[in-house]
Design a protein around this motif. Structure first.
Motif, PDB file in Angstrom:
ATOM      1  N   ARG A   1     -19.285  43.967  62.144  1.00 46.13           N
ATOM      2  CA  ARG A   1     -19.849  42.656  62.458  1.00 46.13           C
ATOM      3  C   ARG A   1     -21.322  42.662  62.056  1.00 46.13           C
TER       4      ARG A   1
ATOM      5  N   ASP B   1     -24.893  41.854  62.700  1.00 45.83           N
ATOM      6  CA  ASP B   1     -25.767  41.501  63.809  1.00 45.83           C
ATOM      7  C   ASP B   1     -27.008  40.800  63.252  1.00 45.83           C
ATOM      8  N   LYS B   2     -27.606  41.415  62.207  1.00 44.13           N
ATOM      9  CA  LYS B   2     -28.688  40.776  61.448  1.00 44.13           C
ATOM     10  C   LYS B   2     -28.345  40.954  59.978  1.00 44.13           C
TER      11      LYS B   2
ATOM     12  N   ARG C   1     -23.926  51.410  65.705  1.00 41.89           N
ATOM     13  CA  ARG C   1     -24.768  50.416  65.072  1.00 41.89           C
ATOM     14  C   ARG C   1     -25.470  51.045  63.874  1.00 41.89           C
TER      15      ARG C   1
ATOM     16  N   LYS D   1     -24.617  36.258  56.807  1.00 45.66           N
ATOM     17  CA  LYS D   1     -25.345  35.635  57.916  1.00 45.66           C
ATOM     18  C   LYS D   1     -25.007  36.391  59.203  1.00 45.66           C
ATOM     19  N   ALA D   2     -25.882  36.267  60.187  1.00 45.44           N
ATOM     20  CA  ALA D   2     -25.603  36.882  61.487  1.00 45.44           C
ATOM     21  C   ALA D   2     -24.286  36.325  62.017  1.00 45.44           C
ATOM     22  N   GLY D   3     -23.466  37.195  62.556  1.00 46.75           N
ATOM     23  CA  GLY D   3     -22.193  36.771  63.137  1.00 46.75           C
ATOM     24  C   GLY D   3     -21.023  36.902  62.183  1.00 46.75           C
ATOM     25  N   ASP D   4     -21.294  37.091  60.883  1.00 46.78           N
ATOM     26  CA  ASP D   4     -20.189  37.268  59.931  1.00 46.78           C
ATOM     27  C   ASP D   4     -19.357  38.497  60.312  1.00 46.78           C
ATOM     28  N   LEU D   5     -18.060  38.364  60.113  1.00 44.66           N
ATOM     29  CA  LEU D   5     -17.168  39.512  60.318  1.00 44.66           C
ATOM     30  C   LEU D   5     -16.756  40.024  58.944  1.00 44.66           C
TER      31      LEU D   5
END
Lengths: 310, 210
Positions: A6, A8-9, A102, A148-152
């Protein structure tokens, strides 16, 4: 398939890239793909992927990614200070992430573009035979855009078996990355149009990579080079070609270059050294040194041979 | 047939120059040679220019020297050229920002420029620059102007423009140095088709006022 990471940034400019697309230049489609093809190939080998699998290409700053399941990854190319949780992660090495871990980057130490591979390769939208993101037309990769943030991020395929962490590429086998590389180049079809002083200047000048430099090409600032002759009719261009527009400041064509153009082509940079150019940022420098087609091809063969040690 | 010039373009491409003028027969031959080369083993892609062919090859499967040696024979007899292309009629709203200035420079009225631009049936000499951008010509001599001294940083998609002996339609918003005469609602770049371009080499184009 379940997502593996995922976002995050996203980092400054992180895109999905593979080895690019071929066969559509006659319709204006550039080759695209990873700017540093060596780093992409190495990243894939380190996690057991086929050469053409897609990786993430990250410019200047890396993303922050969270593992959603355990996975084997590798980071190659530029050194942005990769970290897993808060521990330094070795580059050019296969490393396992556990679910929840992470991947982040502390900051740039060297180079311009780093590559992140995951076992199985990254999946995405295939356009004209390639997963490479081509932002001008919004196709390929993840919706034709940067992450983008949130992309899986989904894998393209199940990871190859067995998954082996710790595969490594020795430091001495890396390309001679440098902040001011000397790029080996073959004389281009319009080299003879350069006036004599311009020829001397071409091999002696240390050019600065201009501000308007991106995946399409690098504008090179330095002494203006004078060329003569009539306008040329547009020709099909190639990755690594150096064009000379009327102002006398050359343009080095990179992965998303325009497929055709009408400026004289004075040099063609060897594929092995396009790799070095890919690791430069605006404000950094490069110069050219003359080579032959056969020597340039040997240089690429040596890089390929280095990959066989993985 | 003039002498063929073959020169390297880096270490994995080469340029075959068949001539140095805009000429329909030369251009047809360039496309036929490109088509023949695309079928050759070790060749990854080939793209024709106005009077040239750029060949992209895999040095592990073919050599520069071998390819260069085989090309003159291919140029002499490239095989059958495909059927002559489709004819496209393209509507144009002639309200471009450069119409007045171009007319002044040419010593014509805007109406004369519009009439002259719509007269010929143009040939698609090549597609390149960006996906779907067709180089059309030849432009009537009375309309020929050098490119703008300062290119625009952004030309809107659909802009119909002229420069030198050429006319064309910008398929995407890109920088550009041609003179903008008008715009068309027709889409030149077809991302979901293969090939992704409405206009293909050898096609013919006629403009008419919308």
């Amino acid at each position: 398939m379940e997502p593996v990471l995922r976002v995050d940034k996203p980092g400054l400019q992180t895109t999905i890239q593979d080895l690019g697309r071929s066969g559509h230049r006659a319709y204006g489609v550039p080759p695209g793909g990873a700017m540093d093809r060596f780093a992409l190939l190495a990243a894939n080998r380190l996690v057991g992927n086929p050469d053409g699998a897609a990786c993430l290409e990250c410019v200047l700053t890396g993303p922050v990614l969270i593992a959603l399941q355990s996975c084997l990854i590798a980071v190659t190319g530029a050194d942005f200070g990769a970290r897993v949780n808060d521990e330094e992660m070795p580059l050019w090495t296969g490393v396992f992430l556990s679910a929840g871990e992470r991947l982040a980057f502390a900051g740039r130490r060297a180079g311009a573009r780093c590559y992140i591979a995951v076992a199985g390769g990254f999946g995405g939208d295939r356009w004209l035979g390639s997963l490479s993101t081509y932002q001008l037309v919004g196709r390929g990769g993840l919706g034709g855009r940067a992450l983008k943030a949130g992309d899986l991020l989904h894998p393209a395929a199940a990871p190859p078996h067995p998954q082996v962490a710790g595969r490594h590429l020795a430091q001495r086998l890396l390309p001679p990355y440098d902040r001011a590389p000397r790029l080996a180049a073959v004389r281009g079809p319009h080299f003879d149009r350069l006036a004599r002083p311009a020829r001397t200047a071409l091999w002696k000048t240390e050019f600065e990579v201009g501000k308007e430099s991106d995946r399409m090409g690098y504008r090179l600032e330095g002494q203006a080079l004078e060329a003569g002759g009539r306008d040329i009719l547009s020709i099909g261009l190639a990755l690594g070609a150096v064009q000379l527009p009327p102002g006398g400041h050359p343009i080095l064509l990179m992965a998303d270059h325009q497929s055709a153009g009408g400026y004289p082509v004075i040099l063609g940079v060897a594929r092995a050294d396009v790799v070095l150019a890919a690791q430069l940022l605006p404000g950094e420098h490069l110069s050219f040194t003359e080579t032959s087609v056969l020597r340039a091809q040997d240089a690429w063969r040596r890089l390929r041979a280095a990959l066989e040690t993985i | 047939m003039a002498r063929v010039r073959i020169q390297p373009l880096g270490d994995a491409a080469l340029l075959v120059q068949l001539g140095s003028r805009i000429d329909t027969a030369l251009n047809s031959r360039a496309h036929a040679v490109a088509a023949a080369l695309r079928k050759r083993s070790g060749v990854r892609d080939a793209a024709a220019g106005y009077s040239s062919v750029t060949v992209y090859y895999d040095p592990e499967r073919t050599s520069y020297r071998g390819l260069a040696a085989a090309i003159p024979r291919l140029v002499a007899d490239p095989g059958r050229v495909g059927p002559s292309g489709r004819l496209h009629r393209i509507p144009v709203t002639y309200d471009g920002p450069d119409l007045g200035e171009a007319a002044d420079q040419l010593g014509l009225t805007p109406d004369q420029v519009i009439r002259l631009h719509g007269q010929p049936i143009y040939r698609v000499f090549m597609v390149g620059f960006v996906p779907g951008f067709a180089y059309l010509g030849p432009l009537p001599a009375a309309l020929q102007l050098p490119r703008r001294r300062v290119p625009r940083t952004l030309v809107p998609a659909g802009s119909v423009a002229i420069a030198g002996e050429q006319t064309g339609i910008y398929p995407l918003p890109t920088p550009g140095g041609w003179h903008l005469l008008g715009r068309t609602p027709m889409r030149m770049f077809l991302p979901d088709s293969d090939p992704p371009s409405l206009l293909r080499p050898g096609d013919r184009v006629r403009f008419f006022p919308a």
